[in-house]
Design a protein around this motif. Structure first.
Motif, mmCIF file in Angstrom:
data_model
loop_
_atom_site.group_PDB
_atom_site.id
_atom_site.type_symbol
_atom_site.label_atom_id
_atom_site.label_comp_id
_atom_site.label_asym_id
_atom_site.label_seq_id
_atom_site.Cartn_x
_atom_site.Cartn_y
_atom_site.Cartn_z
ATOM 1 N N ALA A 76 1.100 -1.262 -0.311
ATOM 2 C CA ALA A 76 0.079 0.405 -0.136
ATOM 3 C C ALA A 76 0.476 1.353 0.416
ATOM 4 N N ASP A 77 0.009 1.926 -0.698
ATOM 5 C CA ASP A 77 0.751 3.741 -0.335
ATOM 6 C C ASP A 77 0.354 4.258 0.787
ATOM 7 N N GLY A 78 1.069 5.938 1.289
ATOM 8 C CA GLY A 78 0.374 6.120 2.374
ATOM 9 C C GLY A 78 1.188 6.303 3.659
ATOM 10 N N SER A 79 1.164 6.466 4.509
ATOM 11 C CA SER A 79 2.006 6.416 5.539
ATOM 12 C C SER A 79 1.709 5.001 6.034
ATOM 13 N N GLY A 80 0.928 4.087 6.324
ATOM 14 C CA GLY A 80 0.983 3.259 6.544
ATOM 15 C C GLY A 80 1.448 2.227 6.026
ATOM 16 N N ALA A 81 2.256 2.635 5.373
ATOM 17 C CA ALA A 81 2.980 0.922 3.711
ATOM 18 C C ALA A 81 3.699 0.462 4.477
ATOM 19 N N HIS A 82 4.991 1.319 5.662
ATOM 20 C CA HIS A 82 5.963 0.463 5.802
ATOM 21 C C HIS A 82 5.172 -0.555 7.101
ATOM 22 N N ALA A 83 4.476 -0.049 8.086
ATOM 23 C CA ALA A 83 3.532 -0.579 8.450
ATOM 24 C C ALA A 83 2.803 -2.359 7.976
ATOM 25 N N GLU A 84 2.551 -2.368 7.008
ATOM 26 C CA GLU A 84 1.831 -2.953 6.451
ATOM 27 C C GLU A 84 2.743 -4.283 6.162
ATOM 28 N N PHE A 85 3.906 -3.477 5.286
ATOM 29 C CA PHE A 85 4.946 -3.963 5.223
ATOM 30 C C PHE A 85 5.471 -4.639 6.074
ATOM 31 N N GLN A 86 5.799 -4.327 7.457
ATOM 32 C CA GLN A 86 6.767 -5.069 8.085
ATOM 33 C C GLN A 86 5.618 -6.471 8.730
ATOM 34 N N LEU A 87 4.711 -5.868 8.579
ATOM 35 C CA LEU A 87 3.640 -6.861 9.395
ATOM 36 C C LEU A 87 3.151 -8.402 8.570
ATOM 37 N N ALA A 88 3.497 -7.461 6.825
ATOM 38 C CA ALA A 88 3.502 -8.485 5.896
ATOM 39 C C ALA A 88 4.764 -9.503 5.926
ATOM 40 N N GLU A 89 5.805 -8.416 6.369
ATOM 41 C CA GLU A 89 7.300 -9.791 6.016
ATOM 42 C C GLU A 89 7.245 -10.285 7.524
ATOM 43 N N ALA A 90 6.711 -9.902 8.468
ATOM 44 C CA ALA A 90 6.964 -10.858 9.506
ATOM 45 C C ALA A 90 5.569 -12.339 9.109
ATOM 46 N N GLU A 91 4.848 -12.043 8.869
ATOM 47 C CA GLU A 91 4.197 -13.064 8.730
ATOM 48 C C GLU A 91 4.481 -14.318 7.955
ATOM 49 N N TYR A 92 5.095 -13.824 6.302
ATOM 50 C CA TYR A 92 5.249 -14.805 5.899
ATOM 51 C C TYR A 92 6.550 -15.435 6.641
ATOM 52 N N THR A 93 7.553 -14.471 6.614
ATOM 53 C CA THR A 93 8.409 -14.853 8.120
ATOM 54 C C THR A 93 8.236 -16.226 8.636
ATOM 55 N N ASP A 94 7.235 -16.126 9.633
ATOM 56 C CA ASP A 94 7.138 -16.538 10.561
ATOM 57 C C ASP A 94 6.445 -18.132 10.044
ATOM 58 N N ALA A 95 5.694 -17.686 8.578
ATOM 59 C CA ALA A 95 4.868 -18.725 8.447
ATOM 60 C C ALA A 95 6.735 -19.761 7.270
ATOM 61 N N ILE A 96 7.642 -19.362 6.936
ATOM 62 C CA ILE A 96 8.556 -20.108 5.739
ATOM 63 C C ILE A 96 9.410 -20.566 7.493
ATOM 64 N N ALA A 97 9.269 -20.464 8.784
ATOM 65 C CA ALA A 97 9.564 -21.129 9.722
ATOM 66 C C ALA A 97 8.824 -22.547 10.275
ATOM 67 N N ARG A 98 7.641 -22.362 10.041
ATOM 68 C CA ARG A 98 7.096 -23.395 10.180
ATOM 69 C C ARG A 98 6.938 -24.544 8.758
ATOM 70 N N LEU A 99 6.657 -23.510 8.198
ATOM 71 C CA LEU A 99 6.338 -24.376 7.408
ATOM 72 C C LEU A 99 7.614 -25.587 6.779
ATOM 73 N N GLN A 100 8.705 -24.579 7.526
ATOM 74 C CA GLN A 100 10.651 -25.518 7.062
ATOM 75 C C GLN A 100 10.311 -26.553 7.611
ATOM 76 N N GLU A 101 9.952 -26.752 9.217
ATOM 77 C CA GLU A 101 9.849 -27.716 9.375
ATOM 78 C C GLU A 101 8.826 -29.149 9.170
ATOM 79 N N ALA A 102 7.506 -28.113 8.240
ATOM 80 C CA ALA A 102 7.012 -29.451 8.182
ATOM 81 C C ALA A 102 7.507 -29.806 6.711
ATOM 82 N N ALA A 103 8.034 -29.571 5.618
ATOM 83 C CA ALA A 103 9.129 -29.628 5.081
ATOM 84 C C ALA A 103 10.221 -30.863 5.138
ATOM 85 N N ASP A 104 11.513 -30.795 5.568
ATOM 86 C CA ASP A 104 12.443 -31.303 6.675
ATOM 87 C C ASP A 104 11.864 -32.458 7.010
ATOM 88 N N ALA A 105 10.740 -32.732 7.926
ATOM 89 C CA ALA A 105 9.651 -33.066 8.088
ATOM 90 C C ALA A 105 9.559 -34.328 7.363
#
Lengths: 188, 234
Positions: B131-160
């Motif tokens: 998103a553009d505008g003042s909230g864009a950076h916060a949205e980016f950080q939230l999305a990045e955190a969710e992706y990073t968390d998702a990857i960590a958990r999926l990586q465990e499942a993929a390793d298994a």
């Protein structure tokens, strides 16, 4: 114009191969010229051009028509090229810096040393011989027409540094092109 | 003209482009012209710079070799149907997200990723909106955190899931993960230089999203295979 761009972008997003080829044909020449002059390497420019269009294909969903497709692609190409040059520069920083430091200033001349009309091929070959840093500033300013503020923003340097880099490039070009015939440059 | 107004040859460089573009103010223009009248070398310099600028502005586009378009086509065709091509290349079809049901730990994750509008989409054509505008950076950080968390958990499942896939499949998947990790690293480097750069943020989210989808495919593939059965590649 903007409506045409939005329509072309929509067709590309929907997997219309002919539309994507139209996008490529319309813009590849300008972008390839930019990339070749910025990198000084046809091989690097070919790889970067591929990357730019593959990236563009991925990102077309985010194209909202706020600028023309040409401007949007141009920005993608400049950013991608600068990332490439920064990576290359960081790998070669020491040698490039020492090469730059060794350059002697061009001697002053009392009369113009260049013809009023410089042959395109001579200029292209001379640009390719410029050091990477001042070449990027020169291409963005003198070829692409960005002002020094815009060049500074693109390259992460001050406006004053942009001026001095462009001047440095011009003086090097003046030396390279001085009294050079087409045949002489082709032999370089 | 007093000494303060006199230009040196070095200072002429700063004023040169504005002067040649006709954009110098009257005072600068006068100073440049006064310097040119008295300097033995700068008039020649000015003429040569004018010639170089004129020739540079007249440079035309350069058509790339024809095979560049063919290589672009090949890469785009490989990328567009990324999920389908993975499964087709491995000689398998997907049963969709039902394949994940036995992996209860992943179920909640699917909801997280769904909320980002990425599940089931074609990776190559659906970058996440920034998103553009003042909230864009916060949205980016939230999305990045969710992706990073998702990857960590999926990586465990993929390793298994890895041991249930054959060596070639694992190697192919790992090669793609390596490519994506490289793209993630590049984007993070770019963001370290310019934290607010929207294009770099978009690149990072796109690469993270690609990794989520590839790990999902890995887990999904393993879910399609009976435990203890090796995948037969075509």
């Amino acid at each position: 114009m903007r409506a045409d761009d939005l329509e072309l972008a929509r067709r590309c997003r929907e997997g219309d191969a002919a539309a994507f080829e139209t996008l490529y044909r319309d813009h590849a020449g300008r972008l390839f010229g930019l990339l070749m002059r910025m990198t000084g390497s046809a091989h690097d420019a070919e790889d970067l051009l591929q990357d730019v269009f593959v990236q563009a294909h991925r990102k077309l969903a985010g194209f909202r028509g706020e600028s023309s497709l040409g401007t949007w692609l141009y920005r993608l190409a400049v950013n991608h090229c600068l990332d490439h040059l920064r990576g290359k520069h960081s790998r070669m920083a020491r040698s490039t810096d020492s090469l730059d430091a060794e350059d002697a200033p061009e001697p002053a001349a009392a009369a113009p040393v260049l013809p009023e009309a410089i042959a395109r091929i001579d200029l292209e070959r001379a640009i390719a011989q410029l050091p990477a840093g001042c070449r990027a500033a020169f291409v963005l300013h003198d070829v692409e027409g960005l002002d020094h503020r815009e060049v500074g923003e693109a390259l992460g340097i001050s406006e004053g540094t942009s001026k001095s880099q462009v001047h440095k490039a011009r003086m090097k070009l003046r030396g390279l092109l001085r009294g050079v015939t087409r045949g002489a440059l082709e032999a370089v | 003209m007093n000494d303060d107004q006199m230009l040196t040859c070095e200072r002429l460089v700063d004023a040169l482009d504005d002067y040649l573009d006709g954009q110098a103010d009257a005072r600068t223009r006068t100073a440049v012209e006064a310097h040119l009248e008295g300097c033995p070398t700068c008039p020649a310099l000015l003429a040569d710079v004018r010639a170089i600028r004129g020739a540079a502005r007249a440079l035309t586009p350069i058509e790339p070799p024809a095979d560049v378009w063919r290589r672009v086509q090949a890469r785009v065709h490989l990328e567009v149907p990324v999920r389908e091509s993975w499964l087709e290349r491995l000689g398998l079809s997907t049963r969709g997200w039902g394949a994940l049901q036995p992996l209860g730990a992943v179920a909640g994750l699917v909801l997280v990723v769904s909320s980002l509008a990425w599940v089931g989409t074609r990776l190559a054509v659906a970058p996440p909106p920034v998103a553009d505008g003042s909230g864009a950076h916060a949205e980016f950080q939230l999305a990045e955190a969710e992706y990073t968390d998702a990857i960590a958990r999926l990586q465990e499942a993929a390793d298994a899931a890895g041991p249930r896939l054959d060596a070639l499949t694992n190697a192919t998947l790992q090669s793609s993960i390596d490519d994506i990790d490289s793209a993630i690293g590049d984007a993070r480097e770019a963001l370290a230089r310019e934290p607010g750069d929207a294009l770099s943020q978009e690149n990072l989210l796109e690469a993270l999203g690609s990794k989520v989808a590839l790990l999902q495919d890995t887990v999904s593939l393993a879910g399609d295979i009976e435990p203890g059965t090796e995948v037969q590649n075509p």
